[in-house]
Design an enzyme around this catalytic site. Structure first.
Site, PDB file in Angstrom:
ATOM      1  N   LYS A  10     -24.153  21.340 -21.958  1.00  0.00           N
ATOM      2  CA  LYS A  10     -25.496  21.778 -21.582  1.00  0.00           C
ATOM      3  C   LYS A  10     -26.553  20.738 -22.007  1.00  0.00           C
ATOM      4  CE  LYS A  10     -24.066  26.622 -21.605  1.00  0.00           C
ATOM      5  NZ  LYS A  10     -24.203  27.964 -22.234  1.00  0.00           N
ATOM      6  N   TYR A  50     -24.245  30.970 -12.489  1.00  0.00           N
ATOM      7  CA  TYR A  50     -24.370  32.078 -13.433  1.00  0.00           C
ATOM      8  C   TYR A  50     -24.665  33.399 -12.716  1.00  0.00           C
ATOM      9  CZ  TYR A  50     -24.164  29.531 -17.925  1.00  0.00           C
ATOM     10  OH  TYR A  50     -23.752  28.822 -19.038  1.00  0.00           O
ATOM     11  N   ASN A 113     -26.361  27.197 -27.027  1.00  0.00           N
ATOM     12  CA  ASN A 113     -24.968  27.159 -27.489  1.00  0.00           C
ATOM     13  C   ASN A 113     -24.168  25.976 -26.937  1.00  0.00           C
ATOM     14  OD1 ASN A 113     -24.535  28.118 -24.935  1.00  0.00           O
ATOM     15  ND2 ASN A 113     -23.604  30.048 -25.539  1.00  0.00           N
ATOM     16  N   HIS A 116     -20.441  25.217 -21.959  1.00  0.00           N
ATOM     17  CA  HIS A 116     -19.833  26.271 -21.153  1.00  0.00           C
ATOM     18  C   HIS A 116     -18.386  25.904 -20.903  1.00  0.00           C
ATOM     19  CE1 HIS A 116     -18.998  28.874 -17.644  1.00  0.00           C
ATOM     20  NE2 HIS A 116     -18.330  27.812 -17.207  1.00  0.00           N
ATOM     21  N   GLU A 127     -15.750  27.892 -10.248  1.00  0.00           N
ATOM     22  CA  GLU A 127     -16.759  26.986 -10.794  1.00  0.00           C
ATOM     23  C   GLU A 127     -16.510  25.514 -10.425  1.00  0.00           C
ATOM     24  OE1 GLU A 127     -17.497  29.912 -14.656  1.00  0.00           O
ATOM     25  OE2 GLU A 127     -16.400  28.050 -14.927  1.00  0.00           O
TER      26      GLU A 127
HETATM   27  P1  DAT Z   1     -19.995  32.150 -22.472  1.00  0.00           P
HETATM   28  O1  DAT Z   1     -20.925  30.964 -22.288  1.00  0.00           O
HETATM   29  O2  DAT Z   1     -19.396  32.171 -23.852  1.00  0.00           O
HETATM   30  O3  DAT Z   1     -18.969  32.281 -21.386  1.00  0.00           O
HETATM   31  P2  DAT Z   1     -21.390  34.351 -21.157  1.00  0.00           P
HETATM   32  O4  DAT Z   1     -20.702  33.937 -19.896  1.00  0.00           O
HETATM   33  O5  DAT Z   1     -21.300  35.776 -21.556  1.00  0.00           O
HETATM   34  O6  DAT Z   1     -20.912  33.469 -22.396  1.00  0.00           O
HETATM   35  O7  DAT Z   1     -22.949  33.996 -21.033  1.00  0.00           O
HETATM   36  C1  DAT Z   1     -23.360  32.798 -20.414  1.00  0.00           C
HETATM   37  C2  DAT Z   1     -24.504  32.195 -21.211  1.00  0.00           C
HETATM   38  O8  DAT Z   1     -25.620  33.067 -21.187  1.00  0.00           O
HETATM   39  C3  DAT Z   1     -24.179  32.002 -22.690  1.00  0.00           C
HETATM   40  O9  DAT Z   1     -23.528  30.790 -22.927  1.00  0.00           O
HETATM   41  C4  DAT Z   1     -25.533  32.075 -23.313  1.00  0.00           C
HETATM   42  C5  DAT Z   1     -26.275  33.063 -22.454  1.00  0.00           C
HETATM   43  N1  DAT Z   1     -26.222  34.417 -23.005  1.00  0.00           N
HETATM   44  C6  DAT Z   1     -25.197  35.302 -22.906  1.00  0.00           C
HETATM   45  N2  DAT Z   1     -25.473  36.447 -23.536  1.00  0.00           N
HETATM   46  C7  DAT Z   1     -26.710  36.293 -24.053  1.00  0.00           C
HETATM   47  C8  DAT Z   1     -27.577  37.112 -24.823  1.00  0.00           C
HETATM   48  N3  DAT Z   1     -27.223  38.345 -25.202  1.00  0.00           N
HETATM   49  N4  DAT Z   1     -28.788  36.593 -25.177  1.00  0.00           N
HETATM   50  C9  DAT Z   1     -29.167  35.361 -24.815  1.00  0.00           C
HETATM   51  N5  DAT Z   1     -28.398  34.523 -24.085  1.00  0.00           N
HETATM   52  C10 DAT Z   1     -27.186  34.977 -23.715  1.00  0.00           C
HETATM   53 MG    MG Z   2     -19.134  32.719 -19.370  1.00  0.00          MG
END
Ligand code: DAT
Ligand code: MG
Length: 150
Positions: A10, A50, A113, A116, A127
């Protein structure tokens, strides 16, 4: 069976000069980089990529974050690549990610974070084509063999 997974470093990983550190972890683990590029994620690409999170409270901040600067996209290949990359990344919320994981060592919050990785083979299959054309993905083993014969 070797499988392929999609990884995106990212904008904050690029801006903080962590590309080499993160890529090095994957390479040392034994995963093969079969595709890689630096690009900007447009709003339209971000929304498709997303799509599963559309409508959630964090969706707009997530779109701004992912579009804030160049990212590095890659396809990694290896046995069990999808699950191994997820394990190496650590929990979504960096604050809860275990030390030793990428997020646990290099990131602090869920909103920044840094990485991805596809959460399943099905996600990887969806993807990868969003970011790479078929001829941008390289058959690592075959390339290597041809090169060695020269
Ligand atoms: P990952 O990236 O571990 O697959 P995800 O697909 O559930 O996680 O979510 C995609 C991204 O969205 C994640 O990297 C950060 C953001 N995100 C997810 N849940 C969130 C939350 N509760 N608050 C803020 N950002 C969040
Ligand atoms: Mg994810």
């Amino acid at each position: 069976m070797a499988e392929r997974t999609f990884v995106l470093l990212k904008p904050d990983a690029v801006q903080r000069a962590l590309v080499g550190e993160i890529l090095g972890r994957f390479e040392r683990r034994g995963l093969k980089v079969v595709a890689m590029k630096m690009l900007r994620v447009t709003r339209s690409l971000g929304e498709t990529y997303y799509a599963e999170h559309k409508g959630k409270a964090f969706f707009d901040p997530l779109m701004s974050y992912i579009a804030a600067g160049p990212v590095v996209a890659m396809v990694l290949e290896g046995e069990g690549a999808v699950a191994i990359v997820r394990k190496m990344m650590g929990k979504t919320n960096s604050a809860e990610a275990e030390p030793g994981t990428i997020r646990g060592d290099l990131a602090l919050t869920i909103g920044r974070n840094i990485i991805h990785g596809s959460d399943s083979l099905e996600s990887a299959k969806r993807e990868i084509p969003l970011f790479f054309k078929p001829d941008e993905i390289h058959a690592y083993a075959r390339v290597d063999e041809a090169w060695l014969r020269e």
